[in-house]
Write an enzyme that holds these catalytic residues in place. Structure first.
Site, short mmCIF file in Angstrom:
data_model
loop_
_atom_site.label_atom_id
_atom_site.label_comp_id
_atom_site.label_asym_id
_atom_site.label_seq_id
_atom_site.Cartn_x
_atom_site.Cartn_y
_atom_site.Cartn_z
CE LYS A 47 -4.26 -1.68 2.10
NZ LYS A 47 -5.24 -1.45 3.17
N GLY A 109 -3.25 1.70 13.80
CA GLY A 109 -2.55 1.18 12.63
C GLY A 109 -3.13 1.72 11.34
CB THR A 133 1.99 1.04 20.99
OG1 THR A 133 2.05 -0.39 20.92
CG2 THR A 133 3.38 1.61 21.11
P1 ATR Z 1 -3.97 -2.61 10.16
O1 ATR Z 1 -3.35 -2.13 8.88
O2 ATR Z 1 -4.91 -3.76 9.99
O3 ATR Z 1 -4.55 -1.50 10.96
P2 ATR Z 1 -1.58 -2.57 11.79
O4 ATR Z 1 -1.14 -1.32 11.10
O5 ATR Z 1 -0.57 -3.65 12.02
O6 ATR Z 1 -2.76 -3.28 11.00
O7 ATR Z 1 -2.28 -2.17 13.20
C1 ATR Z 1 -2.74 -3.11 14.09
C2 ATR Z 1 -3.42 -2.39 15.25
O8 ATR Z 1 -3.96 -3.40 16.12
C3 ATR Z 1 -2.48 -1.56 16.11
O9 ATR Z 1 -3.20 -0.48 16.65
C4 ATR Z 1 -2.09 -2.56 17.19
O10 ATR Z 1 -1.65 -1.96 18.39
P3 ATR Z 1 -0.09 -1.57 18.60
O11 ATR Z 1 0.09 -0.27 17.87
O12 ATR Z 1 0.06 -1.44 20.05
O13 ATR Z 1 0.70 -2.69 17.97
C5 ATR Z 1 -3.42 -3.22 17.42
N1 ATR Z 1 -3.35 -4.55 18.05
C6 ATR Z 1 -2.94 -5.71 17.47
N2 ATR Z 1 -3.08 -6.73 18.34
C7 ATR Z 1 -3.61 -6.21 19.49
C8 ATR Z 1 -4.00 -6.75 20.76
N3 ATR Z 1 -3.88 -8.05 21.01
N4 ATR Z 1 -4.51 -5.91 21.70
C9 ATR Z 1 -4.65 -4.60 21.44
N5 ATR Z 1 -4.31 -4.02 20.25
C10 ATR Z 1 -3.78 -4.81 19.30
#
Ligand code: ATR
Length: 254
Positions: A47, A109, A133
């Protein structure tokens, strides 16, 4: 769902999937040009990788520096980001307008970024971003405020404003039992939307239902990002019900 939509619209076209390495993107575009390919979708991890090869980009895609839909133009390739608009259209279909609403996004994300920009574009009165985060939530807030300086954006709030629309943009919930928030985080919400579509009902949605909060899953967003892409490629209104039926049939096999 796209091939079914093309067929329904009487267009001699198909939608195919290709697995491409980053180094092959320039060659791919040359090949697409030779083959007279009208347009394509781009997904993870390309992307952002596709950006240097585009000649034009829509405003949301430019803000996000991320593209998921591309159309061939007389001068090259134009990129769009249809996820955010797809999200808004899926809410509208359910009689929900985001104008003048407070919206809390869980996650920061790519999906959260796309939705945040469309929410700002569609006139929400405030946006809150909460993320595992916290620094990523701050970064998303800064991005939105750079382009929409008058929109109040709150990071990692303790309690949501009553009547808020809460949207789970994390992947927490794709695995059975995972939930990105606790009950207190969603109490008083007007609506809880989970952009996850598999499983069709996540732990978060079950929690909200027990609390008598209306819920929606991500099938509508998946459908409407494709509807937007169809309309970009063809210039015609998409046969939404044909696409919905085809999508539901495919999802039943996941
Ligand atoms: P996408 O493009 O699908 O949004 P990404 O950019 O990898 O994927 O973002 C994933 C999001 O899910 C992030 O906000 C991530 O939190 P972090 O920034 O802390 O990594 C969140 N996320 C993934 N697994 C999680 C979990 N088990 N609990 C809470 N948040 C989670």
């Amino acid at each position: 769902m796209q091939t079914q939509a093309f067929r329904h619209a009487g267009l001699n076209a198909v939608y195919l999937a290709f697995r491409i390495e980053k180094k092959d993107l320039p060659g791919l575009l040359e090949a697409f040009d030779l083959l007279n390919i009208r347009g394509f979708n781009v997904t993870v991890p390309h992307k952002e990788n596709i950006l240097p090869f585009l000649t034009e980009i829509s405003k949301p895609a430019d803000i996000l520096q991320s593209v998921n839909t591309v159309i061939r133009t007389p001068s090259g390739w134009k990129g769009y980001s249809t996820d955010g608009e797809g999200f808004i259209r899926s809410l509208n279909e359910n009689g929900v307008s985001v104008k003048d609403k407070n919206v809390l996004l869980i996650g920061a994300g790519g999906a959260a970024r796309a939705i945040a920009v469309s929410l700002a574009e569609h006139g929400v009165s405030s946006l809150s971003v909460k993320n595992r985060t916290p620094e990523r939530a701050d970064r998303l807030a800064k991005l939105v405020n750079a382009f929409y300086p008058d929109l109040p954006v709150d990071c990692n709030p303790e309690n949501p404003i009553p009547g808020t629309i809460i949207v789970n943009c994390t992947s927490a919930g794709m695995t059975e039992g995972e939930c990105p928030v606790v009950e207190d985080d969603i109490s008083g919400a007007q609506l809880v939307v989970d952009i996850i579509y598999n499983p069709p009902e996540t732990s978060l949605m079950k929690m909200a239902e027990i609390m008598k909060i209306p819920v929606m899953n991500g099938i509508g967003m998946l459908l409407y990002q494709g509807v937007e892409a169809f309309e970009i490629w063809t210039g015609k209104a998409a046969p939404i019900e044909v696409m919905r039926k085809s999508l539901k049939k495919s999802l039943a096999f996941i």
